[in-house]
Write an enzyme that holds these catalytic residues in place. Structure first.
Site, PDB file in Angstrom:
ATOM      1  N   HIS A   1       4.743   6.292   4.131  1.00 44.05           N
ATOM      2  CA  HIS A   1       4.441   7.221   3.042  1.00 44.05           C
ATOM      3  C   HIS A   1       4.499   8.643   3.608  1.00 44.05           C
ATOM      4  CE1 HIS A   1       2.956   4.022   0.310  1.00 44.05           C
ATOM      5  NE2 HIS A   1       2.665   3.429   1.458  1.00 44.05           N
ATOM      6  N   LEU A   2       5.484   9.402   3.167  1.00 36.89           N
ATOM      7  CA  LEU A   2       5.652  10.764   3.675  1.00 36.89           C
ATOM      8  C   LEU A   2       5.135  11.818   2.708  1.00 36.89           C
ATOM      9  CD1 LEU A   2       9.117  10.518   5.466  1.00 36.89           C
ATOM     10  CD2 LEU A   2       6.817  10.001   6.330  1.00 36.89           C
ATOM     11  N   ARG A   3       4.706  11.397   1.514  1.00 35.31           N
ATOM     12  CA  ARG A   3       3.930  12.215   0.561  1.00 35.31           C
ATOM     13  C   ARG A   3       4.681  13.376  -0.072  1.00 35.31           C
ATOM     14  NH1 ARG A   3       0.564   8.116  -0.022  1.00 35.31           N
ATOM     15  NH2 ARG A   3      -1.015   7.887   1.631  1.00 35.31           N
TER      16      ARG A   3
ATOM     17  N   HIS B   1       4.458  -4.899  -3.049  1.00 38.67           N
ATOM     18  CA  HIS B   1       3.043  -4.891  -2.653  1.00 38.67           C
ATOM     19  C   HIS B   1       2.419  -6.085  -3.378  1.00 38.67           C
ATOM     20  CE1 HIS B   1      -0.864  -2.521  -1.905  1.00 38.67           C
ATOM     21  NE2 HIS B   1      -1.204  -3.697  -2.403  1.00 38.67           N
TER      22      HIS B   1
ATOM     23  N   HIS C   1       3.426  -5.645   4.125  1.00 39.04           N
ATOM     24  CA  HIS C   1       2.102  -5.703   4.775  1.00 39.04           C
ATOM     25  C   HIS C   1       1.330  -6.991   4.507  1.00 39.04           C
ATOM     26  CE1 HIS C   1       1.161  -4.274   0.775  1.00 39.04           C
ATOM     27  NE2 HIS C   1       1.352  -2.993   1.057  1.00 39.04           N
TER      28      HIS C   1
ATOM     29  N   ASP D   1       3.185   0.891   7.463  1.00 39.94           N
ATOM     30  CA  ASP D   1       2.549   1.375   6.235  1.00 39.94           C
ATOM     31  C   ASP D   1       1.820   2.693   6.526  1.00 39.94           C
ATOM     32  OD1 ASP D   1       1.686   1.606   3.632  1.00 39.94           O
ATOM     33  OD2 ASP D   1       0.194   0.013   3.743  1.00 39.94           O
TER      34      ASP D   1
ATOM     35  N   HIS E   1      -3.753  10.612   4.654  1.00 40.61           N
ATOM     36  CA  HIS E   1      -4.602  11.279   3.674  1.00 40.61           C
ATOM     37  C   HIS E   1      -5.289  12.441   4.393  1.00 40.61           C
ATOM     38  CE1 HIS E   1      -4.138   8.146   0.643  1.00 40.61           C
ATOM     39  NE2 HIS E   1      -4.358   7.247   1.586  1.00 40.61           N
TER      40      HIS E   1
END
Length: 421
Positions: A54-56, A171, A229, A302, A306
């Site tokens: 997740h590179l946001r 997921h 995952h 994964d 944050h």
């Protein structure tokens, strides 16, 4: 042109040199040409491939952005990163996919290969324009960050992806069984009085999705399903059975589900809150067995950054996720290298992700792409989050001593990361 000298191939103690030119491996032990870098006796391997990060960007760049995330990946030895689409806005627009690829290409760090959303806005209702997203450069379809509750929509996505030669990555959690669970359901959650997320939530969804694939395969449309995952023994048994049935089902396991367990939640520290949650030691051992026997196809992190303020909230309110793409290989080598062996561990992080995706197998041979990592397998270093390239400068492994640190990462023949000192 670039020459890297004083490096060893896996399994060898002989110091060699490799010359890179025009994005390819030109050859081994040639006269030194171009810029010359000293590998300082490290072990060279194909750069790692990350199928789940997740590179946001766009929309959550206070947590991570392309530059920080791809710099962190390169520092972790990764040459290629598949980013998840749960951004703001969601990656369901071909123009967004193209713009991210173009921006990442200008950074000179790890290579970006975006995943696109299965459904518009990741709402689980209507399919996104999958053909156009593929044409724009998306390499995978997933609604990761959310679960696919509508089985009919997922079936349609699998049919469409099969026609396009693409992978659907899921997921796998039943949201109704997961409910408001913040950790693994079991003796620890009961003792702490915290809402639990049962293993059945994962297993039930994996079973459903496999049966959809089985039905399509029986009709001559073997759609490829990749389970993200995986965290429980029961879900792994379901994947193992699917493989025995000849179904095109693959799965990944994350290092944190191998090294950490629900016992960590006794601290009430949201650092350990992930989705799916940390499970039991028995689950962790079973997943490691799956890596050893080939039931688990590959490793993925994964990587889910944050802000520190978000992760300092209480367990009921804090978001799920751990960011540690820079630590993945050192963590696996230090904890499990004695059981997996170097060749197996490298395969799980290089050739195995390529097999899942149907990409060419990475190689150190002349003529292969010049995507390389040099690893210091022996020197112990303390984990210091202040040194992270990621914006998430905190980690469950802070202060621990690990071995196997990348010292140099080369992507497309250019240096994407070089450790100082």
């Amino acid at each position: 042109m670039l020459t890297i000298k004083n490096i060893k191939r896996p399994g060898s103690d002989t110091l060699e040199s490799v010359t890179l030119e025009d994005g390819l491996i030109k050859g081994w032990n040639l006269p030194e040409q171009g810029d010359v870098l000293d590998g300082r006796g490290g072990t060279v391997a194909p750069a790692f491939t990350e199928l789940h990060a997740h590179l946001r960007e766009p929309g959550q760049t206070e947590k991570e952005d392309l530059h920080s995330g791809l710099a962190a990946a390169a520092a972790g030895g990764y040459g290629t990163v598949v980013c998840m689409p749960n951004t703001r806005p969601v990656l369901d627009d071909p123009a967004l996919i193209r713009s991210l690829i173009e921006k990442a290409g200008r950074l000179g760090l790890a290579r970006l290969k975006p995943a696109a959303a299965i459904t518009r806005g990741q709402k689980g209702e209507a399919l996104a324009e999958l053909q156009y997203l593929k044409d724009a450069g998306a390499v995978m379809f997933t609604d990761d960050g959310l679960t696919n509750e509508n089985a009919r929509v997922l079936r349609l996505a699998l049919e469409t992806a099969h026609a396009l030669g693409m992978v659907i990555s899921v997921h796998a959690e039943d949201a109704t069984l997961r409910a408001d669970g913040v950790m693994n359901e079991g003796p620890v959650s009961e003792e702490l009085g915290l809402p639990g997320n049962p293993a059945a939530a994962e297993a039930a969804r994996v079973a459903r999705d496999i049966e959809i694939v089985a039905g399509l395969t029986a009709q001559g449309r073997p759609a490829r399903l990749h389970v993200q995952h995986l965290s429980t023994a029961r879900a792994l048994d379901l994947v193992r059975d699917a493989k025995k049935r000849g179904l095109p089902v693959t799965c990944e396991v994350c290092p944190h589900h191998l090294d950490l367990t629900d016992e960590k939640l006794r601290t009430f520290d949201a650092m350990y809150k992930v989705a799916p949650p940390l499970r039991t030691q028995a689950d962790a051992e079973y997943l490691l067995g799956g890596l050893l026997d080939g039931s688990v196809d590959c490793l993925a992190t994964d990587h889910a950054p944050h802000t520190k303020a978000e992760k300092e909230r209480d367990l009921l309110e804090a978001p799920s996720g751990i960011a540690y793409i820079e630590l993945a290989f050192p963590l696996m080598w230090t904890r499990f290298g004695h059981r997996l062996g170097l060749d197996k561990l490298l395969d799980l992080m290089t050739a195995a992700p390529a097999r899942v995706m149907g990409w060419p197998q990475p190689s150190l041979d002349a003529g292969a792409p010049a995507d390389l990592v040099v690893l210091d397998l022996d020197t112990e270093r303390e984990v210091n989050p202040a040194e992270f390239k990621s914006k998430a400068k905190f980690t469950p492994w802070q202060g621990q001593t690990l071995r196997g640190w990348p010292t140099l990462t080369v992507v497309d023949g250019r240096v994407a990361y070089q450790r100082e000192g």
